[in-house]
Design a protein around this motif. Structure first.
Motif, PDB file in Angstrom:
ATOM      1  N   ARG A  67       0.838  -1.211   0.000  1.00 32.49           N
ATOM      2  CA  ARG A  67       0.000   0.000   0.000  1.00 32.49           C
ATOM      3  C   ARG A  67       0.869   1.257   0.000  1.00 32.49           C
ATOM      4  O   ARG A  67       0.630   2.204  -0.751  1.00 32.49           O
ATOM      5  CB  ARG A  67      -0.911   0.010   1.224  1.00 32.49           C
ATOM      6  CG  ARG A  67      -1.945  -1.093   1.258  1.00 32.49           C
ATOM      7  CD  ARG A  67      -2.900  -0.914   2.434  1.00 32.49           C
ATOM      8  NE  ARG A  67      -3.763  -2.064   2.597  1.00 32.49           N
ATOM      9  CZ  ARG A  67      -3.551  -3.043   3.477  1.00 32.49           C
ATOM     10  NH1 ARG A  67      -2.513  -2.982   4.278  1.00 32.49           N
ATOM     11  NH2 ARG A  67      -4.389  -4.057   3.555  1.00 32.49           N
ATOM     12  N   ALA A  96      -4.751  -4.522  -1.527  1.00 27.57           N
ATOM     13  CA  ALA A  96      -3.589  -3.718  -1.137  1.00 27.57           C
ATOM     14  C   ALA A  96      -2.933  -3.040  -2.337  1.00 27.57           C
ATOM     15  O   ALA A  96      -2.019  -2.238  -2.170  1.00 27.57           O
ATOM     16  CB  ALA A  96      -2.563  -4.598  -0.418  1.00 27.57           C
ATOM     17  N   GLY A 150      -8.364   1.811   2.703  1.00 28.74           N
ATOM     18  CA  GLY A 150      -7.179   0.957   2.676  1.00 28.74           C
ATOM     19  C   GLY A 150      -6.259   1.223   3.854  1.00 28.74           C
ATOM     20  O   GLY A 150      -5.715   0.294   4.462  1.00 28.74           O
TER      21      GLY A 150
END
Length: 211
Positions: A67, A96, A150
């Motif tokens: 990420r 991710a 995220g």
């Protein structure tokens, strides 16, 4: 075209991968590092086409690193090294920002690097079906994780590992106030009031228990 690879793995396994790729003229390891912190420095220092990431590192994990690398370098593609290509691992990797999963050796790893390095995709029919199946299950169950960003998921994952706010800030390269904000939002979205409740909730979610 030579595919430039940033290899992020612990020394022993990394040596095996390096020996394999040394025989491939179209693949070049431009830097080899063994931690999240080193990888974040390396991505700014050396141009790479693909980051090859171990799932577990001494100071973090490959998914959270993926990420962060994608945020810093959107053109960089990431592959997660894993022997287990199950639906759950695949879903987590794609969420991710990874381009897929790759085995630790053999022709499968070489082929994956060539495809992704050339701008291709490892999202075959099986992958697409698995993702749609997982999304459908989440929607039908009203999964609270579907509402998380995220970065919030990354924070929740590290809370599940028992990390303090300070450790999370260091692992994700965030400010202390940013982590506190994420923790507060996580508690709000998950209907919790205390961080200890959030930690217990995170561990149970990771274990697949009902919450």
């Amino acid at each position: 075209m030579t595919v430039r690879v940033l290899l992020v793995d612990q020394p022993g396994p990394a040596r095996k991968v390096a020996r394999l790729l040394a025989d491939e003229a179209s693949l070049e390891i431009v830097e080899q590092v063994a931690s999240v912190a080193e990888a974040l420095v390396a991505v700014d220092r050396r141009a790479a086409d693909v980051a090859l990431l171990a799932p577990q590192l001494p100071d973090g994990d490959g998914l959270a690193l993926c990420r962060e690398l994608r945020l810093r370098s959107p053109d960089l593609r990431c592959l997660l090294l894993t022997p287990h290509a199950d639906d759950e691992t695949l879903f987590a990797a794609i969420m991710a920002g990874a381009s897929g999963l790759a085995p630790r050796g053999g022709t499968g790893l070489v082929q994956a690097l060539r495809i992704v390095g050339a701008g291709g995709s490892l999202l075959d029919q099986r992958t697409t079906t698995a993702l749609l199946r997982r999304l459908r299950r989440e929607r039908e169950a009203g999964d609270p994780l579907s509402r998380l960003t995220g970065e919030e998921r990354a924070v929740l994952d590290l809370i599940a590992e028992g990390m303090s706010n300070r450790q999370i800030a260091a692992a994700l390269h965030l400010g202390g106030k940013d982590v506190k904000t994420h923790v507060s939002r996580l508690m709000g979205k998950l209907g919790l009031q205390r961080r200890t409740q959030l930690a217990d909730h995170a561990v149970r979610l990771r274990a697949g228990e009902a919450v």
